[in-house]
Design a protein around this motif. Structure first.
Motif: not given
Ligand SMILES: NC(=O)c1ccc[n+]([C@@H]2O[C@H](COP(=O)([O-])OP(=O)(O)OC[C@H]3O[C@@H](n4cnc5c(N)ncnc54)[C@H](OP(=O)(O)O)[C@@H]3O)[C@@H](O)[C@H]2O)c1
Length: 291
Positions: A224-241
């Motif tokens: 199964t291939t899952v293609c989410p748009g944005l999800m509210r997982t708190g991921s901006p805290r762990h992203a690199t900018f």
């Protein structure tokens, strides 16, 4: 007396209904719907008593998938790189009564992934479902990115899933069944500006996942291939900018937290596990991603 069909008696109306093309269109549609429902029922795969391995199951979407799979009676195995986050996740899963195995593993390292698969097999016997969820994102304009940024995203988002797939496939093949879920992104279908290393790696993952689905289908292993748009997982805290850090963080964080643009993580996990049960080929999550 003539009937409203213009004939006499019942035989003529029945004949008319049987020879009316609309009857055949309706009957074909009903048969197709019935066939699909039967197909879904035949391929339904209950999670109770199954072993589900979720890479990056220590927070965000991965942890929510582990919670829901555990609640459905599955044995869950999770991994991540950070030992403290892993310990907290294991504790919260154990407290809800799930059978859980947890170990540190960096999915970019093939040897660590092989060790992870051995660890789960030793603890739970075999692996029924592999969910390739571990992922990372770097945000910024292409002029702020180097080849190393692209390599890092590819290592986690493409080579990580591939390492796990190649390690688990021989066992699934020998059992003649299994489920593999690849959490890609809508960024793997439509390239997103300021997310190019991420988008490139997710495009590669979508290509791998779709081809694998076609190749493995006959062996009883459904991908199964899952293609989410944005999800509210708190991921901006762990992203690199990169580039203008504050501006990049602001747009990414706003989009991630805006209910019309982003999806609730519990709902996303429910949709993904439903697709696992039915062996669906694709899941696209969140309204903007569908549009
Ligand atoms: N959030 C979204 O809006 C969104 C949208 C589309 C797609 N996705 C995809 O959905 C998945 C989950 O996203 P999320 O938002 O829940 O992410 P997240 O909160 O950042 O969690 C990522 C998980 O992956 C683990 N991880 C990262 N790199 C790893 C590595 N090299 N080896 C092993 N584990 C690793 C992390 O633990 P450690 O850091 O401790 O290793 C963590 O458990 C990702 O594949 C992401 O690309 C997310």
């Amino acid at each position: 007396m003539p009937s409203k069909w213009g004939g006499r008696g019942r035989a003529i109306p029945l004949l008319r209904i049987a020879t009316d093309p609309r009857t055949w269109v309706f009957a074909s549609a009903a048969a197709a719907a019935g066939g699909r429902a039967l197909g879904r029922w035949l391929t339904r795969f209950e999670l109770r008593g199954r072993t589900v391995l979720i890479t990056g199951g220590t927070r965000g979407l991965g942890l929510e998938l582990a919670r829901q799979a555990g609640s459905a009676g599955a044995r869950v195995a999770i991994c991540g790189r950070d030992a403290d986050t892993l310990a907290r996740a294991r504790e919260s899963l154990s407290q809800m009564g799930a059978a859980v195995l947890a170990t540190t593993c960096d999915v970019t390292d093939r040897n660590q992934v092989a060790e992870l698969i051995r660890f789960v097999q030793a603890g739970f016997g075999h692996i029924d479902v592999l969910i390739n969820n571990a992922g990372m994102v770097e945000v910024g304009p292409v002029e702020a990115m180097t080849a190393v940024d692209f390599e890092r995203d590819m290592a986690t988002n493409f080579w990580g899933p591939l390492n796990a797939i190649l390690a688990v496939l021989p066992h699934m093949r020998s059992r003649g069944e299994g489920r593999i879920v690849n959490i890609a992104s809508i960024g793997g279908k439509l390239s997103v500006p300021h997310l190019l290393p991420y988008s490139s790696s997710k495009f590669a993952l979508v290509g791998l996942s779709e081809g694998l689905r076609a190749e493995l289908r006959a062996s009883g292993i459904l991908v199964t291939t899952v293609c989410p748009g944005l999800m509210r997982t708190g991921s901006p805290r762990h992203a690199t900018f990169k580039g203008r850090h504050d501006a990049e963080y602001t747009w990414f964080n706003l989009a991630d937290n805006f209910p019309l643009l982003s999806m609730d993580v519990e709902r996303a996990a429910r949709r993904i596990l439903r697709a696992v049960r039915h062996g669906n080929s694709h899941v696209v999550l969140s309204l903007p991603a569908k549009v």
